[in-house]
Design a protein around this motif. Structure first.
Motif, PDB file in Angstrom:
ATOM      1  N   PHE A 167     -11.706   5.691  -7.480  1.00  0.00           N
ATOM      2  CA  PHE A 167     -10.919   6.477  -7.795  1.00  0.00           C
ATOM      3  C   PHE A 167     -11.703   7.760  -8.169  1.00  0.00           C
ATOM      4  O   PHE A 167     -11.516   8.918  -7.967  1.00  0.00           O
ATOM      5  CB  PHE A 167      -9.825   5.990  -8.858  1.00  0.00           C
ATOM      6  CG  PHE A 167      -8.806   6.938  -9.344  1.00  0.00           C
ATOM      7  CD1 PHE A 167      -7.888   7.406  -8.688  1.00  0.00           C
ATOM      8  CD2 PHE A 167      -9.102   7.555 -10.569  1.00  0.00           C
ATOM      9  CE1 PHE A 167      -6.922   8.497  -9.037  1.00  0.00           C
ATOM     10  CE2 PHE A 167      -8.202   8.525 -11.039  1.00  0.00           C
ATOM     11  CZ  PHE A 167      -7.035   9.002 -10.450  1.00  0.00           C
ATOM     12  N   THR A 217       0.667  -1.223  -0.090  1.00  0.00           N
ATOM     13  CA  THR A 217      -0.026  -0.031  -0.019  1.00  0.00           C
ATOM     14  C   THR A 217       0.981   1.147   0.080  1.00  0.00           C
ATOM     15  O   THR A 217       2.218   1.160   0.361  1.00  0.00           O
ATOM     16  CB  THR A 217      -1.006  -0.087   1.309  1.00  0.00           C
ATOM     17  OG1 THR A 217       0.076   0.015   2.435  1.00  0.00           O
ATOM     18  CG2 THR A 217      -1.837  -1.205   1.230  1.00  0.00           C
ATOM     19  N   LEU A 235      -8.542   5.222  -1.522  1.00  0.00           N
ATOM     20  CA  LEU A 235      -7.818   3.921  -1.248  1.00  0.00           C
ATOM     21  C   LEU A 235      -8.503   3.219   0.049  1.00  0.00           C
ATOM     22  O   LEU A 235      -7.719   2.489   0.533  1.00  0.00           O
ATOM     23  CB  LEU A 235      -6.450   4.413  -0.970  1.00  0.00           C
ATOM     24  CG  LEU A 235      -5.803   5.004  -2.126  1.00  0.00           C
ATOM     25  CD1 LEU A 235      -4.289   5.493  -1.644  1.00  0.00           C
ATOM     26  CD2 LEU A 235      -5.766   4.194  -3.127  1.00  0.00           C
ATOM     27  N   ASN A 254     -12.071  -0.493  -8.139  1.00  0.00           N
ATOM     28  CA  ASN A 254     -11.058   0.451  -7.818  1.00  0.00           C
ATOM     29  C   ASN A 254     -11.077   1.587  -8.571  1.00  0.00           C
ATOM     30  O   ASN A 254     -10.879   2.627  -8.100  1.00  0.00           O
ATOM     31  CB  ASN A 254      -9.746  -0.375  -7.973  1.00  0.00           C
ATOM     32  CG  ASN A 254      -9.404  -1.223  -7.006  1.00  0.00           C
ATOM     33  OD1 ASN A 254     -10.088  -1.357  -5.811  1.00  0.00           O
ATOM     34  ND2 ASN A 254      -8.458  -2.098  -7.280  1.00  0.00           N
ATOM     35  N   PRO A 310      -9.563  -1.229  -1.182  1.00  0.00           N
ATOM     36  CA  PRO A 310      -9.003  -1.646  -2.369  1.00  0.00           C
ATOM     37  C   PRO A 310      -9.462  -3.219  -2.498  1.00  0.00           C
ATOM     38  O   PRO A 310      -9.295  -3.758  -1.524  1.00  0.00           O
ATOM     39  CB  PRO A 310      -7.584  -1.650  -2.062  1.00  0.00           C
ATOM     40  CG  PRO A 310      -7.261  -1.573  -0.636  1.00  0.00           C
ATOM     41  CD  PRO A 310      -8.519  -0.990  -0.127  1.00  0.00           C
ATOM     42  N   VAL A 338      -7.450  10.739  -0.587  1.00  0.00           N
ATOM     43  CA  VAL A 338      -6.697   9.465  -0.039  1.00  0.00           C
ATOM     44  C   VAL A 338      -7.544   8.548   0.508  1.00  0.00           C
ATOM     45  O   VAL A 338      -7.439   7.359   0.394  1.00  0.00           O
ATOM     46  CB  VAL A 338      -5.267   9.688   0.475  1.00  0.00           C
ATOM     47  CG1 VAL A 338      -4.750   8.535   1.310  1.00  0.00           C
ATOM     48  CG2 VAL A 338      -4.226  10.560  -0.567  1.00  0.00           C
TER      49      VAL A 338
END
Length: 131
Positions: A77, A11, A63, A73, A66, A59
């Motif tokens: 995003f 990560t 994330l 994903n 995941p 962030v």
């Protein structure tokens, strides 16, 4: 019997990026405070906050889960990017309407310099292994 994988998942650690943004914001605040007083330092602080908070949101949102499915994903995003943009616009509106900076030059300089820290992201963001 359970299959135990010895491979560690990687990560990204964004802590150093946000620390760099805080450091440059503090430096601009000190410069503004020395040149134009405490109101200019407060303007620089607001510019830094308008830059840093949407990045933290991105962030966190992009994330946080995941998965193995690339479709999920990519969706995370894009939702994070849209949220970051919306939060940036909202923070600009809130700051410029409710608390107009006394020194807009330091406000925008702090914002831009904190944003420029993303150029250093390849050197600031490190991979960490998680079990």
């Amino acid at each position: 019997m359970q299959n135990v994988s010895t491979a560690k998942r990687r990560t990204l650690d964004f802590k150093r990026l946000f620390q760099a943004q805080l450091v440059v914001t503090a430096l601009i605040m000190a410069l503004a405070g020395g040149v134009s007083g405490s109101q200019a330092a407060l303007s620089a602080l607001m510019g830094g906050v308008v830059s840093i908070l949407p990045g933290i949101y991105f962030v966190w949102r992009g994330l946080r889960r995941p998965g193995r499915q690339s479709k999920q994903n990519v969706l995370n995003f894009y939702q994070a990017a849209a949220g970051k943009f919306g939060l940036t616009v909202a923070l600009f509106v809130i700051v410029l309407v409710s608390v107009p900076p006394s020194n807009p030059a330091f406000f925008f300089v702090a914002y831009v310099v904190a944003q420029l820290m993303y150029w250093l992201a390849p050197w600031l963001v490190r991979e960490r292994s998680t079990p």
